[in-house]
Design an enzyme around this catalytic site. Structure first.
Site, short mmCIF file in Angstrom:
data_model
loop_
_atom_site.label_atom_id
_atom_site.label_comp_id
_atom_site.label_asym_id
_atom_site.label_seq_id
_atom_site.Cartn_x
_atom_site.Cartn_y
_atom_site.Cartn_z
CG HIS A 1 44.71 77.03 25.22
ND1 HIS A 1 45.77 76.93 26.09
CD2 HIS A 1 45.00 78.06 24.39
CE1 HIS A 1 46.67 77.87 25.82
NE2 HIS A 1 46.22 78.57 24.78
N GLY B 1 28.84 73.25 47.75
CA GLY B 1 28.43 72.77 49.06
C GLY B 1 29.53 72.02 49.77
CB CYS C 1 36.08 71.55 52.78
SG CYS C 1 35.83 70.06 53.74
CB THR D 1 49.60 76.28 65.19
OG1 THR D 1 48.81 75.78 64.12
CG2 THR D 1 50.42 75.15 65.80
CE LYS E 1 41.64 71.67 54.45
NZ LYS E 1 41.47 70.41 53.75
CG ASN F 1 39.52 73.22 50.69
OD1 ASN F 1 39.92 72.44 49.84
ND2 ASN F 1 39.12 72.82 51.88
N1 SAJ Z 1 31.96 71.49 42.37
C1 SAJ Z 1 31.52 72.19 41.24
N2 SAJ Z 1 32.26 72.10 40.10
C2 SAJ Z 1 33.40 71.38 40.02
C3 SAJ Z 1 33.87 70.69 41.17
C4 SAJ Z 1 33.12 70.76 42.34
O1 SAJ Z 1 30.48 72.87 41.28
O2 SAJ Z 1 33.99 71.35 38.95
C5 SAJ Z 1 31.17 71.57 43.64
C6 SAJ Z 1 30.66 70.21 44.11
O3 SAJ Z 1 29.47 69.86 43.46
C7 SAJ Z 1 30.48 70.47 45.59
C8 SAJ Z 1 31.60 71.46 45.92
O4 SAJ Z 1 32.03 71.98 44.68
O5 SAJ Z 1 29.23 71.10 45.86
C9 SAJ Z 1 32.78 70.85 46.65
O6 SAJ Z 1 33.13 69.57 46.09
P1 SAJ Z 1 34.65 69.12 45.85
O7 SAJ Z 1 34.64 67.77 45.22
O8 SAJ Z 1 35.35 70.18 45.10
O9 SAJ Z 1 35.31 69.10 47.30
P2 SAJ Z 1 35.00 68.44 48.76
O10 SAJ Z 1 34.35 69.52 49.59
O11 SAJ Z 1 34.37 67.13 48.70
O12 SAJ Z 1 36.52 68.22 49.28
C10 SAJ Z 1 37.46 69.29 49.27
C11 SAJ Z 1 38.77 68.80 48.61
N3 SAJ Z 1 39.64 69.95 48.35
C12 SAJ Z 1 40.13 70.21 47.12
O13 SAJ Z 1 39.86 69.53 46.16
C13 SAJ Z 1 41.05 71.37 47.01
C14 SAJ Z 1 39.45 67.80 49.53
O14 SAJ Z 1 40.71 67.42 49.01
C15 SAJ Z 1 39.64 68.39 50.94
O15 SAJ Z 1 40.24 67.47 51.82
C16 SAJ Z 1 38.28 68.73 51.47
O16 SAJ Z 1 37.69 69.72 50.61
C17 SAJ Z 1 38.44 69.27 52.89
O17 SAJ Z 1 38.15 68.51 53.83
O18 SAJ Z 1 38.93 70.40 53.06
#
Ligand code: SAJ
Length: 401
Positions: A239, A252, A255, A123, A201, A205
């Site tokens: 727990h 994947g 983000c 920014t 942000k 993630n």
């Molecule tokens: N995954 C696992 N185990 C889990 C949860 C997820 O292996 O217990 C994997 C999923 O299968 C996938 C990857 O992680 O391959 C990401 O999936 P996700 O549901 O965790 O996240 P995204 O990429 O769909 O969205 C994330 C979100 N961030 C967080 O939850 C901290 C979302 O709120 C953000 O807006 C988004 O990234 C973004 O645009 O940054």
């Protein structure tokens, strides 16, 4: 007030639509003429439940129109991709070119906001570019960072209801940005400075990536130790202060598998856990591919014939049709390349056709297969009974206890 959204992708378009629905006059800008054309004709070029109806409403009322060039407005939003280039270095060139595209339109009192996920300092860097070209505006426009937080598939709800973090280059800029977002955000708007907002942000993630890496690491340990990782995590989570996420075939999407690199690129000495988590989650996909190849060899040695293998799921997470940066897709490709494409049935129930893979119905593939590889935990797969006569590699907990 008129707002100009630079970028009509998975975040820019829904945000532009929601803002238009809440009384803002909006021009949505995209370099892709097809996106502009579709938007103006009321058709979504992304998949998001419930959003097309809303788009049609705001296009019809004249609250939103799309264009390939920005227009004079009161507020400008940069919602463009920030991928990484070689060696996982962040590429902010899209933010920079979107900024340069609106430079000549800026006037005193305007608001300029970056929503794109960005490395710390972006920014301030954009403020420098703006002031270098338009020195008369220094101190006379408002510049802030406000990252999006929405989960694809639940965007309409989350855009309105999630809390947001807003950080200006100074307190006045923060306030001005808050005044904009308060028009449609019902969640709390948390004020901070732009560097903290940028890091916030990346932290959100990265935190999820680290937690998933912990679960994936456990899955590797449990595989060697002969322990069911799903049962283990379920028990550990009993727990009151433990909350482990789920292992899978890798991480994947655009983000979680990307943003941590924005920290490791700038702070390689300090970001040990964040870097290791990335390695572990990437390694998990390789490990899964190797497991499949080994299972195929074992089957062939034992049965003196090649197995039929069902690869169940291509999407990057359950119950969506988004295949981009999908570890499941990567594993399917790896396995196919090493096995001459023979006897492999690819399944993705949320997609009709694919330009590379011939897709097979999930029930048919399951019935025909000698080896079933569960890659994405789609609800449909959970209906399939566990067949003891098949070799089942369950990487995503379809049959977890
Ligand atoms: N995954 C696992 N185990 C889990 C949860 C997820 O292996 O217990 C994997 C999923 O299968 C996938 C990857 O992680 O391959 C990401 O999936 P996700 O549901 O965790 O996240 P995204 O990429 O769909 O969205 C994330 C979100 N961030 C967080 O939850 C901290 C979302 O709120 C953000 O807006 C988004 O990234 C973004 O645009 O940054």
């Amino acid at each position: 007030m008129k707002a100009c959204f630079m970028g009509l992708g998975y975040i820019g378009l829904p945000t532009a639509i929601i803002a238009a629905k809440h009384g803002v006059e909006v021009v949505g800008v995209d370099i892709n003429p097809k996106v502009v054309e579709m938007t103006n004709s009321g058709h979504l070029h992304i998949i998001e439940p419930g959003l097309e109806e809303m788009l049609q409403e705001v296009v019809k009322s004249g609250a939103l129109h799309a264009s390939t060039t920005p227009e004079v407005s009161d507020a400008y939003f940069m919602v463009v991709p920030t991928p990484f280039k070689g060696e996982h270095k962040p590429d902010i060139s899209y933010v920079e070119s979107a900024t340069r595209a609106v430079l000549s339109l800026l006037k005193e009192g305007d608001l300029y906001v970056i929503e794109s996920t960005s490395p710390i300092g972006t920014t301030e860097k954009m403020a420098e570019i703006i002031y270098a070209e338009r020195p008369e505006l220094e101190g006379k426009i408002y510049i802030a960072y406000c990252p999006e937080r929405v989960l694809p598939g639940n965007v309409i709800y989350e855009l309105v209801n999630n809390d947001r973090v807003i950080g200006g280059i100074n307190a006045e800029s923060t306030e001005k940005a808050v005044e904009f977002y308060v028009q449609f955000v019902q969640g709390t708007l948390h004020r901070t400075n732009c560097r903290t907002a940028e890091m916030c942000k990346l932290t959100e993630n990265s935190s999820r990536d680290v937690q998933i890496a912990f679960a994936n690491e456990l899955s590797l340990i449990c595989d060697k130790a002969g322990i069911n990782v799903w049962e283990l995590i379920n028990l550990a989570n009993k727990h009151p202060r433990v909350n482990i996420l789920q292992p899978g075939c890798g991480v994947g999407g655009h983000c979680i598998a990307v943003d941590p690199y924005f920290i490791t690129a700038d702070f390689p000495e300090e970001s040990k856990i964040i870097a290791d988590a990335r390695e572990i989650n990437n390694y998990k996909s390789q490990w899964c591919a190797e497991k499949v190849k080994n299972a195929m060899l074992e089957y062939e040695l034992k049965n003196h014939k090649r197995p039929v293998v069902a690869m169940m799921g291509l999407a990057f997470k359950p119950n969506i049709d988004d295949l981009r940066e999908s570890p499941a897709k990567w594993i399917v490709t790896m396995v196919m390349q090493s096995c001459n494409n023979a006897d492999i049935l690819v399944v993705e129930p949320n997609v009709e056709t694919h330009n590379v893979y011939k897709l097979t119905d999930y029930k048919e593939a399951y019935d025909k297969a000698d080896i079933v590889v569960m890659l994405t935990a789609h609800d449909q797969f959970k209906q399939l009974p566990y067949n003891e006569d098949k070799v089942i590699l369950d990487f995503c907990g379809i049959y977890k206890k």
